[in-house]
Design an enzyme around this catalytic site. Structure first.
Site: not given
Lengths: 535, 535
Positions: A122, A198, A222
């Site tokens: 990420k 997310s 997320s």
């Protein structure tokens, strides 16, 4: 803005490295991207990226039945394809990954628990490497170089290959993935739906098998929500098992509600591997905020006692989710497990959201709104939703902060007591809760406006594993036309369900354990998948 | 004030229950109270209260070689004597304790790990029982009834006897014990010196053997400093091993720096017993903020590696403390342990205090000062010291709070890395740090104005055990007349040392472990006491 253009050019340049170029992409992408690989990738690439579970791939790499470089190139190309389909990448590490692969291939002996494994990452986590820029999706932070990240250092030391970095939304606080820096990421099963957030870049990539082992982060869902939306596995551990040290985030130093990294993988074993390897390094010796406990597998000595959360007392899940709960709980019962109902109503999950949403932004969101304002980037709808449309969000005085922390702790205590009380009569308390991972399948864009099914467990800091169960089938999952919504959120969610819009979208469920019983959650998931006939 | 008078009358009434009355107390108490027991108590009472370690007393109780009631009465009388000498009690639970003892004696079989053990308790912790009032030493809170306390519930369920409740200072944030509610508690070795604080009532009681097993609480030294000042054992565990649930305190909900309860006992084994029993109850099932880990004794497989902190880089300890360090480290070396120096200077303990003192009072002390103001009670000198005289203390905005939390975490990270680095060369990192428990022996009243030797470990959340080593001997511990103080605090502490004033006062040291290595600290203390020839 010059910086934004430069950054996008940089991303494009990293993707242009792909060799051979991607060929066979249609001019117009259809809703589902699931058929793209077979028209773009070679048979060998498909075999490498599809035929192995995480442990199986590690085995052939360790046994040197395949070169790390060949694996790396296959995943690089497939990641580029996933990006073309879903806009999930911020950077393809073509040169770096191949150099790393060549180095690993050059070793006389394979080394490390993750030898040769491609790991997708990420963006805002950052990691080792000279060309690592992290913006955390904030336009004003474009160009910031990154230092190392403790978790990724560990994986690096165990021989992995970093090859693809993935998108996250503005503020990293949407359950979708859209930002002014990287644009919107879409669902690989249906581009009209979100890939969640997310960690939605990871999800889209994994949902295309452009990765089989990724790293997400979770403070309200997320990790779990995006994994659920693309039908892969994911695990949000109890906070402070896995280090956040080295991440670039807003609100550093805020601690009333914490986030945690965790695995997003194509199989259950990948999650356990992530946890085992991360903790074997004893990361608490460098990040002393962590719990000093290695991964300690849990073994059940009798059939599980499972509580089913059919709804959370606020929002009724969509029909395919309820069907999934029915199918899995029925399988559990048939396998000899004890299955009971979980009473969320008397625990007042609505109160939970009031506390939690306030503690997400104890400064009323001032810091992040100022940051966005400095570059003039637009405030996106889901940023407005989570900051400006939540009545409880305000810049708190110290005393108001303490008051909300007390309320949080009271909620946690009440939940712990309710859990303990499930054993009051027969001395046998429930092992886990089986519950939705979201109120439904992936939503249409900008509609992920109810966090209750994941965020409740963040307030409680309970570990949760998400696993794929089924897909939406309009024939099996008709809308209940007689249902009368019980409140505004319930109405919003009810109206969102139009079966045909979600056809074939993955539907996932969640296993929740008591705080710190991380190992037990993954053991329970294994038992439940066994009951489902998957093992 | 009426309430204050009534409360004092209640305390007097509880002490007036003592039967037979205390006789033989001199009209004028001498500096040391150590000779009082033999002129006031019976030979049998002295035998019961002095001849047994905690495990030994438990053994004769369990084997029913003595009645719980006889033990209880002996400790009740001795506690009353300790109070007469030091003003350490807020309430003597005469009737309640004897009723409890009779009940325990009436059982057909002894039950529980603490069967019949008298336990003294700090006032603001509260506990089970109908007559339990807690003020937390705040005049405005006089008369407040208390609910139960999770830790004390556990001890109660294990068969203990609560019999004496002890004093704490105003705000519970002095390293001495003086309040407008209960007055000043003095040191049983020298009434011109403090018994320390904030658990100074416990300390004075234990220092008179009016208790052999007490419960303190520590956020800056409040367990360890008072224990050190009276020569008993004490242990501040890592936070979140032992529950604070049920305590009455100021600033509920504040979490940047936490307090923890812990044992204060006359022997080392008592501390381990406390931890073992408290955690065997799995208290995290009711207080989910706790670490889910039972007490797990640590076994060394090779001689210890001990780092000695000769000074903290800010304040030079008084000569008897330095002598104690020398004696103990020499004994360790002779026993085959590796002894190295700990470098506090480069870790900047002064910075630590700036962060810590600010995080003690993130609201600038407004809440507590308002509470004091409401009843009009005077602000005592050491309250002024810890709130108003600390330049870093102010009412913080959320962003200022976050900034200080980041600084705190950077300090913690640096310390963890320094610890890990002690093994960089030979692969062998230090096991524990041996260090002062205070800059000196117990100070004259209102002079405990340097917290560094305990509070640094609170900021770091490292477990620490304090043990008695020696006593001040003016002949062995002359003042260094050539020493040039390095800063204001160092000058203050230097000028405080006049050997004769401290003659025969207990001098204690401290063993510090990494965060969460609680079991290792107590194992190291055992090894070190063995090296000292005590076992």
């Amino acid at each position: 803005m010059t910086e934004l253009k430069e950054m996008k050019a940089k991303r494009d340049a990293s993707l242009a490295k792909v060799e051979p170029k991607l060929q066979g992409l249609p001019d117009h992408l259809s809703l589902s991207s699931q058929d793209l690989p077979k028209s773009v990738l070679t048979q060998r690439e498909i075999e490498i990226t599809e035929n192995y579970s995480v442990p199986e791939l590690l085995t052939i790499l360790r046994e040197r039945n395949i070169l790390v470089e060949e694996v790396t190139r296959a995943f690089l190309r497939r990641a580029a394809l996933a990006h073309a389909a879903t806009n999930c990448l911020v950077q393809l590490l073509w040169d770096e990954a191949i150099a790393r692969a060549k180095y690993l291939d050059s070793l006389s002996e394979p080394k490390g628990a993750l030898f040769g494994l491609p790991i997708s990452t990420k963006e805002h986590h950052g990691m080792v490497g000279p060309n690592v820029i992290t913006t955390a999706s904030i336009v004003g932070w474009i160009g910031r170089e990154h230092g190392s990240n403790l978790l990724y250092d560990t994986f690096w030391n165990e021989g992995c290959v970093f090859y693809a970095r993935t998108t996250q939304p503005q503020t990293i606080m949407h359950l979708e993935t859209n930002s002014n820096v990287y644009g919107r990421t879409v669902n690989p099963y249906n581009r009209a739906l979100t890939s969640g957030g997310s960690s939605g870049g990871e999800a889209a990539l994994l949902g295309m098998r452009g990765s089989i082992f990724g790293v997400g982060g979770d403070i309200g869902g997320s990790i779990r929500c995006p994994a659920a939306y693309v039908g892969v596995y994911s695990f949000k551990p109890t906070n402070k098992r896995i280090s956040v040290a080295g991440q670039r985030t807003i609100m550093a130093g805020k601690e009333a509600i914490m986030s945690t990294p965790g695995p997003m993988t194509v199989d259950r074993q990948g999650m356990e591997l992530f946890m085992r390897v991360a903790l074997a390094a004893k990361p608490w010796r460098l990040d002393p905020s962590l719990t000093a406990k290695e991964w300690t597998p849990y073994r059940f000595t009798r059939p599980l006692k499972v509580a089913v959360q059919w709804w959370d007392g606020v929002v009724q899940p969509h029909p395919p989710v309820t069907r999934a709960l029915r199918e899995v709980s029925e399988a559990c019962r048939k396998a000899g497990m004890e299955v009971v109902d979980w009473d969320s109503v008397s625990l007042n999950h609505r109160k939970d959201w009031e506390i939690l949403s306030s503690l997400y932004w104890p400064d009323g969101g001032e810091q992040v709104l100022r940051l966005l304002g400095e570059s003039g980037e637009p405030i996106l709808p889901l940023t407005k939703f989570i900051i400006q449309e939540q009545p409880s969000v305000k810049n708190l005085t110290q005393h108001e902060l303490w008051e909300r922390c007390v309320q949080r702790d009271q909620y946690r205590d009440a939940y712990a007591r309710a859990w303990t009380n499930t054993g009051a009569e027969d001395g046998r308390e429930i092992d886990v809760i089986l519950c939705p991972a979201s109120f439904g399948a992936a939503t249409p864009h900008d509609q992920s406006r109810y966090w209750g099914y994941t965020a409740n467990w963040n307030l409680l800091d309970y570990p949760g594993a998400v696993f794929p169960v089924t897909t939406v089938d309009p024939a099996k999952d008709p809308k209940d036309m007689n249902y009368i919504p019980k409140n505004d959120e319930d109405r919003f969610v009810y109206e969102l369900y139009i079966p045909e819009k979600y056809a074939k979208a993955p539907v996932s469920l969640q296993i929740i354990g008591r705080r710190q019983y991380d190992e037990k959650v993954l053991a329970a998931l294994e038992a439940i998948e066994r009951a489902m006939g998957r093992i």
